[in-house]
Structures are given as structure tokens and as C-alpha cells.
Write a protein that holds these residues in place. Structure first.
Motif, PDB file in Angstrom:
ATOM      1  N   MET A   1       0.843  -1.187   0.000  1.00 27.04           N
ATOM      2  CA  MET A   1       0.000   0.000   0.000  1.00 27.04           C
ATOM      3  C   MET A   1       0.885   1.246   0.000  1.00 27.04           C
ATOM      4  O   MET A   1       1.825   1.335   0.773  1.00 27.04           O
ATOM      5  CB  MET A   1      -0.889   0.028   1.237  1.00 27.04           C
ATOM      6  N   THR A  16      -2.522   3.629   2.510  1.00 26.35           N
ATOM      7  CA  THR A  16      -3.895   3.189   2.269  1.00 26.35           C
ATOM      8  C   THR A  16      -3.998   2.650   0.844  1.00 26.35           C
ATOM      9  O   THR A  16      -3.155   2.960  -0.007  1.00 26.35           O
ATOM     10  CB  THR A  16      -4.907   4.337   2.428  1.00 26.35           C
ATOM     11  N   GLU A  17      -5.026   1.860   0.588  1.00 28.72           N
ATOM     12  CA  GLU A  17      -5.254   1.312  -0.758  1.00 28.72           C
ATOM     13  C   GLU A  17      -5.617   2.419  -1.754  1.00 28.72           C
ATOM     14  O   GLU A  17      -5.174   2.415  -2.886  1.00 28.72           O
ATOM     15  CB  GLU A  17      -6.379   0.276  -0.726  1.00 28.72           C
ATOM     16  N   GLN A  18      -6.426   3.377  -1.310  1.00 29.21           N
ATOM     17  CA  GLN A  18      -6.890   4.474  -2.166  1.00 29.21           C
ATOM     18  C   GLN A  18      -6.419   5.803  -1.571  1.00 29.21           C
ATOM     19  O   GLN A  18      -6.247   5.914  -0.368  1.00 29.21           O
ATOM     20  CB  GLN A  18      -8.419   4.471  -2.249  1.00 29.21           C
TER      21      GLN A  18
END
Length: 85
Positions: A1, A16-18
């Protein structure tokens, strides 16, 4: 990530992923507003076109920064002691 970095202010957020929905620094009314809106980058993306350097500019004055942007100056503490403010 990845750890996302705000393109406008340079604040880096936790991994974070996004990307975050907004930047807490840029939401402050005193902060410059990017006309292109909120945008994000990562260290991996920055490394593709930027690099860090230390560059002696003159005796007792060293530039430290990331190119291709400006270079902040490092002034040794001993030099500042001799200056009158």
C-alpha cells in the motif's frame, strides 16, 4: 500500500489502498488552492522524475533539496551565531 502525498502542500498520509478523499492541510482557508483540484502522488511516482541532492553553494552554505524544484539552504549554526539580528 502506498503512502499518498498531496501534490499541493506535500503532506504525506498513512499507507492506504486508495488516496484520501481530501487533504487536511489544504482544507484550511489560509492554504493555496490548486486550480486543478485535489491531486495525489506517491514516493514511487516522484522518484521517476525527481532526485535528492546536497550541493555546496559557497563556503558555509549548502543547498539541500529535490530536483527539479527549488533548493532550501542549510546554514551552519556557527555562521548564524556571528550575525547580528
Amino acid at each position: 500500500m502506498p503512502n499518498y502525498i498531496c501534490v499541493t502542500c506535500g503532506n504525506q498520509y498513512a499507507a492506504t489502498e486508495q488516496p484520501p478523499l481530501h487533504c487536511l492541510i489544504c482544507e484550511d482557508e489560509r492554504q493555496y488552492v490548486n486550480p486543478q483540484g485535489q491531486s495525489w502522488t506517491t514516493l514511487d511516482e516522484l522518484a521517476l522524475g525527481h532526485h535528492n541532492l546536497m550541493k555546496p553553494l559557497e563556503t558555509g552554505l549548502t543547498g539541500i533539496g529535490t530536483e527539479p524544484v527549488n533548493i532550501p539552504l542549510l546554514v551552519p549554526v556557527e555562521s548564524r551565531k556571528s550575525q547580528a539580528f
